[in-house]
Enzyme design. Structure first.
Site, PDB file in Angstrom:
ATOM      1  N   SER A 198       0.892  -1.173   0.000  1.00  4.74           N
ATOM      2  CA  SER A 198       0.000   0.000   0.000  1.00  4.74           C
ATOM      3  C   SER A 198       0.927   1.218   0.000  1.00  4.74           C
ATOM      4  O   SER A 198       1.365   1.675   1.051  1.00  4.74           O
ATOM      5  CB  SER A 198      -0.881   0.024   1.249  1.00  4.74           C
ATOM      6  OG  SER A 198      -1.701  -1.109   1.291  1.00  4.74           O
ATOM      7  N   LYS A 214       0.076   5.214   8.227  1.00  5.38           N
ATOM      8  CA  LYS A 214       0.819   5.521   6.990  1.00  5.38           C
ATOM      9  C   LYS A 214      -0.142   5.721   5.825  1.00  5.38           C
ATOM     10  O   LYS A 214      -0.012   6.668   5.039  1.00  5.38           O
ATOM     11  CB  LYS A 214       1.800   4.358   6.726  1.00  5.38           C
ATOM     12  CG  LYS A 214       2.518   4.334   5.404  1.00  5.38           C
ATOM     13  CD  LYS A 214       1.885   3.400   4.367  1.00  5.38           C
ATOM     14  CE  LYS A 214       1.749   1.970   4.809  1.00  5.38           C
ATOM     15  NZ  LYS A 214       1.117   1.103   3.824  1.00  5.38           N
ATOM     16  N   LYS A 245      -6.353   2.760  -2.887  1.00  2.80           N
ATOM     17  CA  LYS A 245      -6.105   2.039  -1.625  1.00  2.80           C
ATOM     18  C   LYS A 245      -5.998   3.012  -0.441  1.00  2.80           C
ATOM     19  O   LYS A 245      -6.549   2.763   0.636  1.00  2.80           O
ATOM     20  CB  LYS A 245      -4.812   1.214  -1.764  1.00  2.80           C
ATOM     21  CG  LYS A 245      -4.383   0.488  -0.505  1.00  2.80           C
ATOM     22  CD  LYS A 245      -5.355  -0.604  -0.101  1.00  2.80           C
ATOM     23  CE  LYS A 245      -4.969  -1.203   1.237  1.00  2.80           C
ATOM     24  NZ  LYS A 245      -5.964  -2.176   1.712  1.00  2.80           N
TER      25      LYS A 245
HETATM   26  P1  NDP Z   1       4.293  -6.986   7.735  1.00  2.00           P
HETATM   27  O1  NDP Z   1       4.837  -5.992   8.704  1.00  2.00           O
HETATM   28  O2  NDP Z   1       3.630  -8.196   8.253  1.00  2.00           O
HETATM   29  O3  NDP Z   1       5.489  -7.476   6.771  1.00  2.00           O
HETATM   30  C1  NDP Z   1       6.377  -6.569   6.209  1.00  2.00           C
HETATM   31  C2  NDP Z   1       7.339  -7.297   5.278  1.00  2.00           C
HETATM   32  O4  NDP Z   1       8.271  -6.329   4.759  1.00  2.00           O
HETATM   33  C3  NDP Z   1       8.176  -8.369   5.957  1.00  2.00           C
HETATM   34  O5  NDP Z   1       8.446  -9.384   5.035  1.00  2.00           O
HETATM   35  C4  NDP Z   1       9.441  -7.594   6.332  1.00  2.00           C
HETATM   36  O6  NDP Z   1      10.575  -8.419   6.460  1.00  2.00           O
HETATM   37  C5  NDP Z   1       9.583  -6.745   5.101  1.00  2.00           C
HETATM   38  N1  NDP Z   1      10.423  -5.556   5.345  1.00  2.00           N
HETATM   39  C6  NDP Z   1      10.236  -4.600   6.283  1.00  2.00           C
HETATM   40  N2  NDP Z   1      11.192  -3.647   6.179  1.00  2.00           N
HETATM   41  C7  NDP Z   1      11.992  -4.032   5.155  1.00  2.00           C
HETATM   42  C8  NDP Z   1      13.153  -3.474   4.566  1.00  2.00           C
HETATM   43  N3  NDP Z   1      13.678  -2.317   5.006  1.00  2.00           N
HETATM   44  N4  NDP Z   1      13.747  -4.118   3.539  1.00  2.00           N
HETATM   45  C9  NDP Z   1      13.220  -5.289   3.083  1.00  2.00           C
HETATM   46  N5  NDP Z   1      12.123  -5.880   3.599  1.00  2.00           N
HETATM   47  C10 NDP Z   1      11.513  -5.243   4.623  1.00  2.00           C
HETATM   48  O7  NDP Z   1       3.376  -6.153   6.764  1.00  2.00           O
HETATM   49  P2  NDP Z   1       2.001  -6.623   6.055  1.00  2.00           P
HETATM   50  O8  NDP Z   1       2.215  -7.888   5.310  1.00  2.00           O
HETATM   51  O9  NDP Z   1       0.907  -6.495   7.053  1.00  2.00           O
HETATM   52  O10 NDP Z   1       1.815  -5.403   5.034  1.00  2.00           O
HETATM   53  C11 NDP Z   1       2.548  -5.299   3.817  1.00  2.00           C
HETATM   54  C12 NDP Z   1       1.889  -4.220   2.970  1.00  2.00           C
HETATM   55  O11 NDP Z   1       0.537  -4.616   2.689  1.00  2.00           O
HETATM   56  C13 NDP Z   1       1.804  -2.848   3.676  1.00  2.00           C
HETATM   57  O12 NDP Z   1       1.972  -1.821   2.747  1.00  2.00           O
HETATM   58  C14 NDP Z   1       0.388  -2.841   4.253  1.00  2.00           C
HETATM   59  O13 NDP Z   1      -0.084  -1.502   4.439  1.00  2.00           O
HETATM   60  C15 NDP Z   1      -0.365  -3.616   3.187  1.00  2.00           C
HETATM   61  N6  NDP Z   1      -1.593  -4.304   3.630  1.00  2.00           N
HETATM   62  C16 NDP Z   1      -1.644  -5.014   4.812  1.00  2.00           C
HETATM   63  C17 NDP Z   1      -2.818  -5.657   5.184  1.00  2.00           C
HETATM   64  C18 NDP Z   1      -2.935  -6.457   6.453  1.00  2.00           C
HETATM   65  O14 NDP Z   1      -4.070  -6.817   6.823  1.00  2.00           O
HETATM   66  N7  NDP Z   1      -1.840  -6.770   7.160  1.00  2.00           N
HETATM   67  C19 NDP Z   1      -4.028  -5.598   4.345  1.00  2.00           C
HETATM   68  C20 NDP Z   1      -3.843  -4.898   3.085  1.00  2.00           C
HETATM   69  C21 NDP Z   1      -2.671  -4.258   2.780  1.00  2.00           C
HETATM   70  P3  NDP Z   1      10.964  -9.104   7.884  1.00  2.00           P
HETATM   71  O15 NDP Z   1      10.236 -10.417   7.908  1.00  2.00           O
HETATM   72  O16 NDP Z   1      12.429  -9.245   7.818  1.00  2.00           O
HETATM   73  O17 NDP Z   1      10.509  -8.166   8.975  1.00  2.00           O
END
Ligand code: NDP
Length: 301
Positions: free
Chosen positions: A93, A237, A168
């Site tokens: 997002s 965010k 979104k």
């Molecule tokens: P999470 O916090 O569960 O996962 C984040 C992911 O990004 C992890 O794989 C993490 O790796 C990785 N990450 C974080 N920082 C970095 C970095 N600096 N470099 C590389 N990888 C990184 O997030 P969500 O899955 O919940 O959300 C992901 C996206 O989807 C967001 O934009 C969110 O707004 C959107 N979203 C989320 C929903 C939800 O219900 N959760 C629903 C719809 C959209 P690591 O495992 O190492 O921490």
């Protein structure tokens, strides 16, 4: 048609989404914490990559990261290894301005970028029924559709690059405003001596109902469970992105600006890692009451 895909970012959403892709395509996975990629490979039969640049071997690369900033840095790392013709599908997002910049960088390497954020939460990702809103060219959308369908229920082409992220952000802003409005309404009723469980039963067959009142409050707030599936920090965010889009268009949007400020207060007071529904704790702290079913049986004759 893509034969090999790569998925970068196996978080709450990405982990199950990549699990659906591997049923139809050879799937490479990369995650910052590599143990998660290795667990994914064991669970689903994907291939865990040891370096990010190996994602360039795929015809189609997915990202699902917290914000566009992480996407930009990942794109810069993979870019030198990319072959022309790669399709980059960003399910983060994100921010429309960032997505347009990333699209330009990829275009110079002969690759195409689509923003394809998702809605439906952890449950939708696990069931493979996510709603996907795609921004990009018609041709790019046509190429991406059969791949996105692996984890989607509904897929919409909503405009050029950035349009998916804009839709979104506004959708999630509506979620944010709704959470705050229902919380303010219910603490008022609790102060008035009304059981919030009963109030919700009434509202949910009346005109004030919403997804938040029908699902979030009964399942997450009344139960006091606040299961951490989508963080408060990530919704804050999204709210900020919605405000920045409105500001860029010189629009007066007081409601969404206030909601964004309140989410920033909640981030400081309740915590960025709490579930987004825990924003109600901010409103509860101001009112000095909790939105929980009244303990005593109502026996007022
Ligand atoms: P999470 O916090 O569960 O996962 C984040 C992911 O990004 C992890 O794989 C993490 O790796 C990785 N990450 C974080 N920082 C970095 C970095 N600096 N470099 C590389 N990888 C990184 O997030 P969500 O899955 O919940 O959300 C992901 C996206 O989807 C967001 O934009 C969110 O707004 C959107 N979203 C989320 C929903 C939800 O219900 N959760 C629903 C719809 C959209 P690591 O495992 O190492 O921490």
């Amino acid at each position: 048609m893509a034969e090999r895909v790569a998925f970068i970012g196996l978080g709450t959403m990405g982990y199950p989404m990549a699990g659906h892709l591997v049923r139809r395509f050879e799937t490479l996975v990369w995650n910052r914490t590599s143990a998660k990629a290795e667990a994914h490979a064991r669970q689903y039969g994907t291939k865990a990559l040891s370096s990010l640049s190996e994602a360039a071997k795929a015809d189609c690369i997915f990202t699902c990261l917290p914000t566009s900033l992480e996407v930009e840095s990942v794109v810069r790392e993979v870019l030198p290894a990319l072959k022309g013709g790669t399709l980059w599908i960003d399910c983060t997002s994100g921010d429309p301005n960032h997505s347009r910049r990333i699209a330009q960088e990829l275009k110079q390497a002969g690759c195409e970028y689509l923003d394809a954020p998702v809605s439906g939460g952890k449950a939708g990702a696990e069931a493979g029924t996510l709603t996907v809103m795609v921004g990009g060219s018609k041709e790019g959308f046509a190429r991406a559709l059969p791949v996105i369908e692996a984890f989607a229920g509904k897929v919409f082409h909503v405009g050029g690059v950035g349009a998916g992220h804009a839709v979104k952000a506004i959708n999630n802003m509506l979620l944010a405003v709704n959470l705050l409005a229902v919380a303010e309404g219910l603490v008022t009723l609790v102060k008035e001596g009304v059981d919030p469980a009963v109030a919700l039963e009434v509202i949910n067959v009346s005109t004030g109902r919403s997804f938040v009142s029908e699902v979030h409050f009964p399942e997450r707030v009344l139960t006091r469970a606040f299961p951490p599936t989508f963080s408060l920090g990530l919704l804050a965010k999204d709210a900020r992105i919605a405000v920045s889009i409105a500001r860029q268009a010189y629009l007066p949007t007081p409601l969404i600006q206030l909601a964004t400020e309140m989410f920033e207060m909640a981030r400081a007071q309740v915590g960025a890692d709490a579930d987004h529904t825990a924003v109600v704790k901010l409103i509860e702290s101001w009112a000095g009451v909790q939105i929980a079913p009244l303990q005593e049986a109502r026996n007022d004759g």
